[in-house]
Scaffold this motif. Structure first.
Motif, PDB file in Angstrom:
ATOM      1  N   UNK A  35      -9.151  -3.161 -46.718  1.00 45.86           N
ATOM      2  CA  UNK A  35      -7.945  -2.494 -46.225  1.00 45.86           C
ATOM      3  C   UNK A  35      -6.866  -2.552 -47.302  1.00 45.86           C
ATOM      4  N   UNK A  36      -6.142  -1.445 -47.444  1.00 45.54           N
ATOM      5  CA  UNK A  36      -5.032  -1.394 -48.397  1.00 45.54           C
ATOM      6  C   UNK A  36      -4.057  -0.308 -48.007  1.00 45.54           C
ATOM      7  N   UNK A  37      -3.058  -0.086 -48.862  1.00 44.01           N
ATOM      8  CA  UNK A  37      -2.086   0.983 -48.603  1.00 44.01           C
ATOM      9  C   UNK A  37      -2.459   2.205 -49.434  1.00 44.01           C
ATOM     10  N   UNK A  38      -2.063   3.362 -48.949  1.00 42.22           N
ATOM     11  CA  UNK A  38      -2.387   4.612 -49.637  1.00 42.22           C
ATOM     12  C   UNK A  38      -1.469   4.824 -50.843  1.00 42.22           C
ATOM     13  N   UNK A  39      -1.877   5.748 -51.692  1.00 42.70           N
ATOM     14  CA  UNK A  39      -1.048   6.108 -52.845  1.00 42.70           C
ATOM     15  C   UNK A  39       0.310   6.636 -52.374  1.00 42.70           C
ATOM     16  N   UNK A  40       0.301   7.382 -51.263  1.00 45.15           N
ATOM     17  CA  UNK A  40       1.560   7.886 -50.699  1.00 45.15           C
ATOM     18  C   UNK A  40       2.490   6.720 -50.348  1.00 45.15           C
ATOM     19  N   UNK A  41       1.953   5.704 -49.672  1.00 43.20           N
ATOM     20  CA  UNK A  41       2.762   4.541 -49.308  1.00 43.20           C
ATOM     21  C   UNK A  41       3.262   3.826 -50.555  1.00 43.20           C
ATOM     22  N   UNK A  42       2.384   3.679 -51.548  1.00 46.78           N
ATOM     23  CA  UNK A  42       2.775   3.014 -52.788  1.00 46.78           C
ATOM     24  C   UNK A  42       3.927   3.770 -53.458  1.00 46.78           C
ATOM     25  N   UNK A  43       3.853   5.103 -53.476  1.00 47.85           N
ATOM     26  CA  UNK A  43       4.923   5.915 -54.061  1.00 47.85           C
ATOM     27  C   UNK A  43       6.232   5.750 -53.283  1.00 47.85           C
ATOM     28  N   UNK A  44       6.130   5.696 -51.960  1.00 50.09           N
ATOM     29  CA  UNK A  44       7.328   5.550 -51.124  1.00 50.09           C
ATOM     30  C   UNK A  44       7.976   4.178 -51.307  1.00 50.09           C
ATOM     31  N   UNK A  45       7.155   3.146 -51.452  1.00 50.12           N
ATOM     32  CA  UNK A  45       7.678   1.789 -51.596  1.00 50.12           C
ATOM     33  C   UNK A  45       8.328   1.558 -52.952  1.00 50.12           C
ATOM     34  N   UNK A  90      -6.353 -10.628 -50.965  1.00 46.22           N
ATOM     35  CA  UNK A  90      -6.317 -10.363 -52.396  1.00 46.22           C
ATOM     36  C   UNK A  90      -5.229 -11.215 -53.043  1.00 46.22           C
ATOM     37  N   UNK A  91      -5.599 -12.433 -53.456  1.00 45.17           N
ATOM     38  CA  UNK A  91      -4.619 -13.339 -54.056  1.00 45.17           C
ATOM     39  C   UNK A  91      -4.105 -12.800 -55.388  1.00 45.17           C
ATOM     40  N   UNK A  92      -4.905 -11.967 -56.075  1.00 53.74           N
ATOM     41  CA  UNK A  92      -4.423 -11.351 -57.314  1.00 53.74           C
ATOM     42  C   UNK A  92      -3.252 -10.422 -57.025  1.00 53.74           C
ATOM     43  N   UNK A  93      -3.288  -9.735 -55.883  1.00 51.88           N
ATOM     44  CA  UNK A  93      -2.176  -8.855 -55.502  1.00 51.88           C
ATOM     45  C   UNK A  93      -0.935  -9.677 -55.177  1.00 51.88           C
ATOM     46  N   UNK A  94      -1.118 -10.863 -54.601  1.00 57.87           N
ATOM     47  CA  UNK A  94       0.026 -11.734 -54.315  1.00 57.87           C
ATOM     48  C   UNK A  94       0.643 -12.230 -55.618  1.00 57.87           C
ATOM     49  N   UNK A  95      -0.220 -12.546 -56.599  1.00 56.42           N
ATOM     50  CA  UNK A  95       0.270 -13.025 -57.896  1.00 56.42           C
ATOM     51  C   UNK A  95       0.920 -11.915 -58.710  1.00 56.42           C
ATOM     52  N   UNK A  96       0.389 -10.696 -58.601  1.00 52.88           N
ATOM     53  CA  UNK A  96       0.893  -9.546 -59.354  1.00 52.88           C
ATOM     54  C   UNK A  96       0.943  -8.331 -58.422  1.00 52.88           C
ATOM     55  N   UNK A  97       2.007  -8.212 -57.598  1.00 50.66           N
ATOM     56  CA  UNK A  97       2.087  -7.119 -56.625  1.00 50.66           C
ATOM     57  C   UNK A  97       2.010  -5.726 -57.240  1.00 50.66           C
ATOM     58  N   UNK A  98       2.270  -5.602 -58.533  1.00 52.65           N
ATOM     59  CA  UNK A  98       2.214  -4.307 -59.199  1.00 52.65           C
ATOM     60  C   UNK A  98       0.833  -3.683 -59.177  1.00 52.65           C
ATOM     61  N   UNK A 100      -1.019  -3.388 -56.636  1.00 48.86           N
ATOM     62  CA  UNK A 100      -1.133  -2.621 -55.391  1.00 48.86           C
ATOM     63  C   UNK A 100      -0.608  -1.206 -55.602  1.00 48.86           C
ATOM     64  N   UNK A 101       0.524  -1.083 -56.260  1.00 53.89           N
ATOM     65  CA  UNK A 101       1.064   0.247 -56.508  1.00 53.89           C
ATOM     66  C   UNK A 101       0.370   0.928 -57.680  1.00 53.89           C
ATOM     67  N   UNK A 102      -0.136   0.150 -58.626  1.00 55.49           N
ATOM     68  CA  UNK A 102      -0.807   0.716 -59.785  1.00 55.49           C
ATOM     69  C   UNK A 102      -2.215   1.208 -59.502  1.00 55.49           C
ATOM     70  N   UNK A 104      -3.868   1.477 -55.892  1.00 58.31           N
ATOM     71  CA  UNK A 104      -3.917   1.199 -54.454  1.00 58.31           C
ATOM     72  C   UNK A 104      -5.312   1.304 -53.831  1.00 58.31           C
ATOM     73  N   UNK A 105      -6.215   2.092 -54.419  1.00 61.56           N
ATOM     74  CA  UNK A 105      -7.546   2.263 -53.828  1.00 61.56           C
ATOM     75  C   UNK A 105      -8.607   1.397 -54.518  1.00 61.56           C
ATOM     76  N   UNK A 106      -8.189   0.598 -55.487  1.00 62.05           N
ATOM     77  CA  UNK A 106      -9.145  -0.224 -56.220  1.00 62.05           C
ATOM     78  C   UNK A 106      -8.749  -1.682 -56.177  1.00 62.05           C
ATOM     79  N   UNK A 107      -8.269  -2.173 -57.325  1.00 61.49           N
ATOM     80  CA  UNK A 107      -7.884  -3.586 -57.443  1.00 61.49           C
ATOM     81  C   UNK A 107      -6.727  -3.962 -56.517  1.00 61.49           C
ATOM     82  N   UNK A 108      -6.007  -2.969 -56.002  1.00 70.64           N
ATOM     83  CA  UNK A 108      -4.839  -3.229 -55.174  1.00 70.64           C
ATOM     84  C   UNK A 108      -5.105  -3.329 -53.685  1.00 70.64           C
ATOM     85  N   UNK A 109      -6.360  -3.586 -53.275  1.00 63.06           N
ATOM     86  CA  UNK A 109      -6.636  -3.789 -51.848  1.00 63.06           C
ATOM     87  C   UNK A 109      -5.833  -4.995 -51.350  1.00 63.06           C
TER      88      UNK A 109
END
Length: 134
Positions: A35-45, A90-98, A100-102, A104-109
């Motif tokens: 589960x993750x956020x969409x590219x649209x959500x990432x752009x909005x955030x 995804x502890x990597x996303x917690x360590x580097x939240x970028x 998720x936006x960079x 969103x459909x891969x490493x940013x789950x």
């Protein structure tokens, strides 16, 4: 080409994923589901500065707020569109939240969940693309 299509944002909406109208994607082809956020959500955030992840082992219901995404703009809850037990975060996303936006459909789950409901009633990529185009 209609005017409506000219104004459609050029966003990636992978066909193999399913979506919620709250801009969350689910990849039920993996076990547990991702589960993750969409590219649209990432752009909005905008650029994320902090992610508050759920606890592994937490049982959640569809519609529960399971994580918080904090950007320079706002703190946004992540609402899970599926029910089940959270198995990984995804502890990597917690360590580097970028990431998720960079990506969103891969490493940013955000998390992986053992699904409780095989038919969560999500949107297809085409249905979701129509929502974000409005």
């Amino acid at each position: 080409m209609s005017e409506e299509n000219e104004n459609r944002p050029n966003l990636d909406v992978p066909e193999h994923l399913e979506y919620s109208d709250e801009h969350v994607w689910v990849d039920a082809s993996t076990e547990p589901a991702m589960v993750g956020i969409t590219e649209y959500a990432a752009d909005q955030l905008g650029e994320l500065v902090y992610i508050d992840l759920p606890e592994v082992g937490t049982e959640v219901q569809a519609g529960d707020e399971v994580a918080e995404l904090e950007s320079s703009k706002a703190v946004t809850p992540l609402v899970t569109p599926v029910a089940g037990v959270i198995r990984y975060v995804n502890s990597e996303a917690a360590d580097d939240p970028g990431i998720v936006t960079g990506d969103p459909y891969g490493e940013g789950w955000i998390f992986k969940i053992e699904l409780e409901d095989d038919e969560p009633g999500l949107l297809s990529s085409e249905e979701y693309a129509n929502i974000v185009a409005e």
